[in-house]
Design a protein around this motif. Structure first.
Motif, mmCIF file in Angstrom:
data_model
loop_
_atom_site.group_PDB
_atom_site.id
_atom_site.type_symbol
_atom_site.label_atom_id
_atom_site.label_comp_id
_atom_site.label_asym_id
_atom_site.label_seq_id
_atom_site.Cartn_x
_atom_site.Cartn_y
_atom_site.Cartn_z
ATOM 1 N N ASP A 133 0.812 -1.218 0.000
ATOM 2 C CA ASP A 133 0.000 0.000 0.000
ATOM 3 C C ASP A 133 0.844 1.266 0.000
ATOM 4 O O ASP A 133 0.341 2.347 -0.318
ATOM 5 N N ILE A 154 -0.512 5.543 -12.578
ATOM 6 C CA ILE A 154 0.206 4.761 -11.556
ATOM 7 C C ILE A 154 0.603 5.656 -10.384
ATOM 8 O O ILE A 154 0.497 5.270 -9.221
ATOM 9 N N MET A 157 -1.830 6.212 -7.746
ATOM 10 C CA MET A 157 -2.293 4.922 -7.243
ATOM 11 C C MET A 157 -3.590 4.529 -7.939
ATOM 12 O O MET A 157 -4.613 4.272 -7.318
ATOM 13 N N PHE A 158 -3.502 4.537 -9.286
ATOM 14 C CA PHE A 158 -4.601 4.219 -10.178
ATOM 15 C C PHE A 158 -5.802 5.131 -9.942
ATOM 16 O O PHE A 158 -6.955 4.690 -9.958
ATOM 17 N N SER A 213 -6.612 2.468 -3.674
ATOM 18 C CA SER A 213 -7.139 1.460 -4.591
ATOM 19 C C SER A 213 -6.573 0.080 -4.274
ATOM 20 O O SER A 213 -5.377 -0.079 -4.028
ATOM 21 N N TYR A 216 -3.823 -1.010 -6.763
ATOM 22 C CA TYR A 216 -2.443 -0.608 -6.484
ATOM 23 C C TYR A 216 -1.764 -1.630 -5.580
ATOM 24 O O TYR A 216 -0.626 -2.031 -5.816
ATOM 25 N N ASN A 217 -2.464 -2.064 -4.551
ATOM 26 C CA ASN A 217 -1.913 -3.056 -3.632
ATOM 27 C C ASN A 217 -1.587 -4.345 -4.365
ATOM 28 O O ASN A 217 -0.491 -4.900 -4.243
ATOM 29 N N SER A 219 -1.155 -4.985 -7.626
ATOM 30 C CA SER A 219 -0.172 -4.913 -8.708
ATOM 31 C C SER A 219 1.253 -4.819 -8.192
ATOM 32 O O SER A 219 2.198 -5.134 -8.924
ATOM 33 N N ASN A 220 1.432 -4.424 -6.945
ATOM 34 C CA ASN A 220 2.773 -4.285 -6.383
ATOM 35 C C ASN A 220 3.389 -5.598 -5.929
ATOM 36 O O ASN A 220 4.463 -5.598 -5.320
ATOM 37 N N LEU A 326 3.148 -4.898 -12.014
ATOM 38 C CA LEU A 326 3.214 -3.472 -12.303
ATOM 39 C C LEU A 326 4.407 -3.230 -13.227
ATOM 40 O O LEU A 326 5.553 -3.456 -12.838
#
Length: 737
Positions: A133, A154, A157-158, A213, A216-217, A219-220, A326
């Motif tokens: 996050d 990006i 955070m989208f 979002s 974002y969490n 995709s990381n 990502l």
């Protein structure tokens, strides 16, 4: 010391019987085999097979009739067999992981944690939140150079935190290697500072953290770095509250120094053909398997995959973009996986195949090289960094980096405060190996100068076996905690007309104290052992390297004893007061200076010691000890204050060093270098392994007395008492690193 990896495919060792005969006959013994040219025919041709170029070479050998049986046996052994051959040498860089290394800036260590800015609310928030996050420094470095729609999406955070678009992750670092000697540094002590709210990314993120979002969490989980991330980016850490820094030694030292730091031909080809996403994704998801290699004489399993096979299977239906990934790339940089037109997709794939075929022709070994070449070529094409939290076996995140010219280190801001992380750094090496076989083998007889001489003819067929090997190069364990604050400045006052009243002013010290040349551990005292253990991980050292005024909370501990202390342990259990200022400034900040009043008797000495606590409640080093005494003369009170020195402990040493009584020096004939075993064509760094001292036979050499079963006895006898002392002397050559 740099580590040399001598890598040989285990399957190829001693497997090719025909190669054995060729080597023996052409080298150790008399020349029995010859490879004549074939008139009117090019012995080497190239054929295409999918993405691969195949080398086919006509070989004709005449050999002595005395070894015909050996040749026949070798032919029967190699018929229909394919031999894999991957032999190379990698010189890895020296890893700076010494426990007492001075590793508190960007230039001296391969990995360290750094506490940069005090942002107490963010620190406390990170302890219970998920790492994925948090703001990513890699995202900030990308957006700093490329601010198109994709990168902006990006960066926000989208789109979940629009306020981030007006803020910055990257900012110039603080002066003098981030030490802040002038005491000027940003402190996040208030939520109502407009400048920080609008400019600093971490502040804007913290204020809007509930809107994050889930995309974002997710995709990381896997982050692919497909832009020229460099030192200029990673040095701009001015806005980051804290981070871990991990070195990515892209300038991996190779034995062929002419190619040191050279840009990867494979990476360059993939960039030109828009297939870098394929190459990066192969680091994560490929048909990889464990293969045995002989590394420096010992068998080890190495994870490998065939790059050309992966490219051959890559098609328009290959799913390269997944929800847990990502991709970070500059604007205008498109990937082949995004091409929806079949014609364009296969056009760019064909372009990639063509470039790899051109590289293949230069790397494929012919028959002579297969038999006599020292090693295959290799390229360093990227890194994989696997990050785990202590107590967790599955990775939290994995980062993938293509080898770029300026790649140097990785700043990780997606970490919890006061949490232990392990980073495994793996270098991805492409080995230009061979997969060869012998076809159309025949043995015939020819007349040579009137004599019948057997002739061996065959097609030598070599297919490229370009294996990407994962070579672990470093593992780092890091933890960010706040460094200890500077001990306070202390002043004592009295009121001449007031009896027994002692005033003590404790003043906050700004700036940092960095003492590289007089480092020492923090003194165990009271409840600070757990903090000491965490600081050892933070500094990667037993010593306290930096003390910083920015971590002081303005809360002070006051210790007092009434008798002269023998050591600091006498202050244990004698905390008389914990004090903090009650003064609140207009901006809501509390003063970090305080006046404390104590009442003591006249004509009696008291001993004071002080500590200041961090904003996390951890103590500083203990201050010096002050000896304080009041006395009354007529109607006035006087004050005496002195620095107190602990008395020297009673210490008795019954040991007498023998250095001044006994000296052992070998004779010259034992210490001269024996040059007979040194090959002058070998570099010194490798020749040192064959270094021998002394010109005497082995039985007489001083260095043969090196174990408990063979040693030299030296007997010492006292002229007065007649007592005897035997010294068993063992000798060993200590080679330099």
């Amino acid at each position: 010391m740099q580590q040399v990896l001598e890598i040989v495919d285990s399957e190829s060792i001693g497997a090719d019987e025909l190669k054995k005969i060729t080597r023996i006959s052409s080298g150790l013994f008399q020349s029995r085999l010859s490879v004549p040219s074939i008139p009117g025919r090019d012995p080497v041709i190239y054929e295409n097979d999918g993405v691969k170029v195949i080398l086919r070479q006509k070989i004709s050998m005449t050999f002595d009739t005395s070894i015909i049986e050996q040749v026949q046996n070798a032919v029967s052994e190699v018929q229909g067999v394919t031999f894999l051959n991957h032999k190379t040498r990698i010189l890895l860089p020296e890893v700076d992981d010494e426990s007492d290394a001075f590793n508190y800036n960007n230039y001296t260590s391969d990995a360290f944690s750094y506490y940069n800015l005090r942002f107490e609310d963010y620190e406390n928030y990170t302890v219970g939140a998920e790492e994925r996050d948090f703001p990513s420094f890699l995202v900030g470095a990308l957006y700093n150079r490329s601010q198109a729609l994709e990168q902006e999406n990006i960066y926000t955070m989208f789109g979940s935190i629009p306020a981030l678009i007006d803020s910055e992750i990257l900012a110039p670092g603080t002066p003098i290697n981030n030490y802040e000697f002038d005491g000027k540094h940003v402190e996040y002590d208030s939520l109502d500072v407009d400048y920080e709210d609008t400019v600093d990314y971490f502040r804007a993120y913290y204020l809007n953290r509930d809107n994050l979002s889930l995309q974002y969490n997710n995709s990381n989980n896997h982050v692919f770095v497909d832009y020229n991330y460099n030192f200029n980016d990673s040095s701009q850490i001015g806005n980051c509250p804290f981070f871990n820094r991990i070195s990515l030694p892209s300038q991996l030292v190779l034995p062929d120094t002419a190619r040191k730091g050279a840009f990867s031909a494979i990476v360059n080809s993939m960039e030109e053909s828009r297939t870098t996403d394929f190459l990066l994704k192969s680091f994560r998801q490929s048909n990889s398997f464990m293969r045995d290699f002989e590394i420096n004489g010992s068998t080890a399993s190495v994870k490998v995959y065939d790059l050309l096979d992966e490219l051959d299977q890559f098609n328009i239906n290959t799913n390269l973009k997944q929800s847990d990934e990502l991709y970070l790339r500059e604007s205008g940089r498109k990937h082949l996986s995004e091409v929806e037109n079949d014609f364009l997709f296969y056009f760019y794939k064909l372009l990639a195949v063509g470039k790899l075929r051109a590289i293949t022709k230069d790397k494929l070994f012919d028959y002579e090289k297969i038999n006599f070449s020292d090693e295959h070529e290799k390229e360093h094409i990227g890194f994989k960094v696997t990050k785990r939290r202590q107590g967790r076996t599955t990775p939290i995140q994995t980062f993938y980096f293509l080898r770029k010219r300026s790649l140097q280190d990785f700043i990780d801001t997606q970490i919890r405060f006061n949490t232990v992380y392990t980073y495994e750094v793996t270098a991805m090496f492409l080995i230009y190996g061979s997969s060869y076989s012998y076809e159309n083998i025949t043995i015939t007889g020819e007349l040579v100068e009137g004599n019948a001489v057997p002739t061996l003819e065959f097609d030598f067929v070599n297919r490229p076996s370009f294996k990407v090997a994962e070579i672990p190069i470093a593992t780092h364990t890091l933890r960010v905690v706040e460094p200890p604050p500077l001990v306070p400045e202390v002043q004592f006052y009295n009121e001449k007309t007031s009896k027994n009243k002692l005033k003590i002013r404790l003043e906050h010290q700004r700036g940092n104290l960095v003492n590289e040349y007089n480092r020492k551990p923090m003194r165990p005292f009271a409840n600070n052992q757990d903090y000491i253990d965490r600081l050892k991980q933070y500094f990667s050292s037993n010593d306290i390297i930096v003390q910083s005024g920015k971590t002081s909370s303005g809360v002070y501990e006051v210790y007092r004893v009434d008798e002269p202390p023998k050591s600091y342990t006498d202050f244990e259990g004698n905390l008389i007061k914990t004090v903090q200022s009650s003064t609140i400034y207009n901006d809501g900040q509390r003063s970090r200076n305080v006046m404390f009043v104590d009442y003591i008797k006249h004509q009696r000495k008291y001993y004071y010691m002080f500590r200041v606590l961090t904003h996390q409640g951890n103590p500083s080093e203990t201050s010096e000890v002050y000896e304080v005494e009041m006395y009354e003369d007529a109607d006035e009170t006087f004050l005496l204050v002195n620095s107190y020195t602990f008395p020297d402990p009673d210490y008795y040493d019954n040991n007498i060093p023998m250095r001044k009584y006994l000296q052992i020096i070998p004779n010259f004939e034992h210490t001269i270098i024996n040059e007979s075993n040194i090959d002058p064509t070998i570099a010194a760094e490798y020749a040192v392994e064959n270094l021998e001292l002394g010109l005497l036979p082995a039985d007489e050499s001083l260095w043969s007395f090196e174990n408990k079963n063979k040693y030299i006895k030296l007997r010492l006898e006292s002229k007065n008492s007649g007592r005897k002392l035997d010294l068993n002397l063992l000798f060993k050559i200590k080679k330099p690193n």
